[in-house]
Design a protein around this motif. Sequence first.
Motif: not given
Length: 399
Positions: A189-193, A336-341, A394-397
């Motif tokens: 997750x961190x790498x993807x963001x 992209x309507x992602x999880x904002x948290x 929906x954590x990454x596009x």
Amino acid sequence: MPSAIVTGATGILGREIVFALGKDPQKWQTVYALSRSQKEDYPSNVQHGRIDLQAGPQELAKQLQGIEAEYLFFTAYLQKDSEQENWDTNGAMLENFLEALSMTGAEKKLKRVILTTGAKQYGLHLGPAKNPMEESDPEVKGSGRPPNFYYRQQEALRTKSKGKGWDWVVTYPNVVIGVAKGNFMNFATALGIYATVTKELKEPFIFPGNPDLYTGFDCFTYSQLHAQFCLWAALEPKCANENFNVVNGDVQSWQTLWPKVATKFGVHIPAKQFSLKAGVENEVELIERPPIADQAAEMGIVDRIYRGKLIMKVDLTKWAQRPEVKKAWDTVVARHGLDKDAFDKATWLFLNFVLGKNSDVVINMTKARKLGWTGYYDTWDSLSESLDDLADEKILPKF
Ligand SMILES: NC(=O)c1ccc[n+]([C@@H]2O[C@H](COP(=O)([O-])OP(=O)(O)OC[C@H]3O[C@@H](n4cnc5c(N)ncnc54)[C@H](OP(=O)(O)O)[C@@H]3O)[C@@H](O)[C@H]2O)c1
């Protein structure tokens, strides 16, 4: 047909064990998935139960009424601010849980406890360790080393299983690649963001760590492969009372993985990335006596030992505070309507440690293979699939 209890059921490692058990209702009659929260729906043979493992044994025994199984998969983990607090909290969570099973009588049915710990067993968070890391390597203690709760947990299994009808298995995964929401060590997750924001800002895709690690070797564990390992080790008689490294089993390096990550996200690695000024560099010295020092004399390398450091070209905790970074993420989330948290829950310190260490990590799978384990996963495939899963969540596009 056996039943199973899984603690840490919503964690990056525990949820995959729950789903692997849940896939096979013909083999696993009932799976008790335990955690404080429930984050998703489960197959019909899985029953989720809310439990707070920080409670004492009496209270836990009340919460565990009616829950018994032949196999306990213990993957619960609560991150604290210091290693002493990790020792106190995570050591007590396992000991109290076992005590509670004894109080309810469920212990009589128990055959095996499969405990997940990790490759910090070898002290690789403290500096260079011997390569390859093998299960028979000594615990890293004394000489200014902080307490390691894995040692307390393993000692608890050894002492509490004595004279009882159950035995144990311990796993040592390293840098877990997988999917979980709101957990403490979430690499993908961190790498993807980081990659997503770099792309949005049209910035160069700089490896946040250092050239020593980039051109050396590193090791990873796919959460789904770890789950398969746990199911195999639970039922394999030869695994009784044994500890096992659990990594993907390929030979890996960042010089191989980073360009693949860049291609997946459509970002560009500068030709001289380590010569660029990123503006958020950082260096942190690790403890004076690295783990390898304990074996240096017998290996004849006392004069070749160096103190470990985290050397970061991009300190991700500083990078994440840049106002333009947060703004770029908010723009991507809205588009992209992602999880904002996701950004606030990303584990930047953990990624700093994974990418900033200045020594190789090579973990040997020989012990498990000799007992019949044939599992394997290509690390790039596991990372690419996990990034796709994060996009589905929906954590990454979408890619
Ligand atoms: N992640 C990695 O990259 C990695 C690498 C190597 C080793 N490890 C090791 O693997 C083990 C498992 O870690 P993980 O990364 O899978 O952890 P995680 O993803 O953070 O999950 C922790 C789990 O424990 C549960 N939990 C926490 N506190 C609890 C409490 N008081 N009562 C009941 N349940 C509680 C959480 O659920 P609730 O919050 O819903 O309660 C969650 O299901 C740890 O020993 C860790 O050191 C992890």
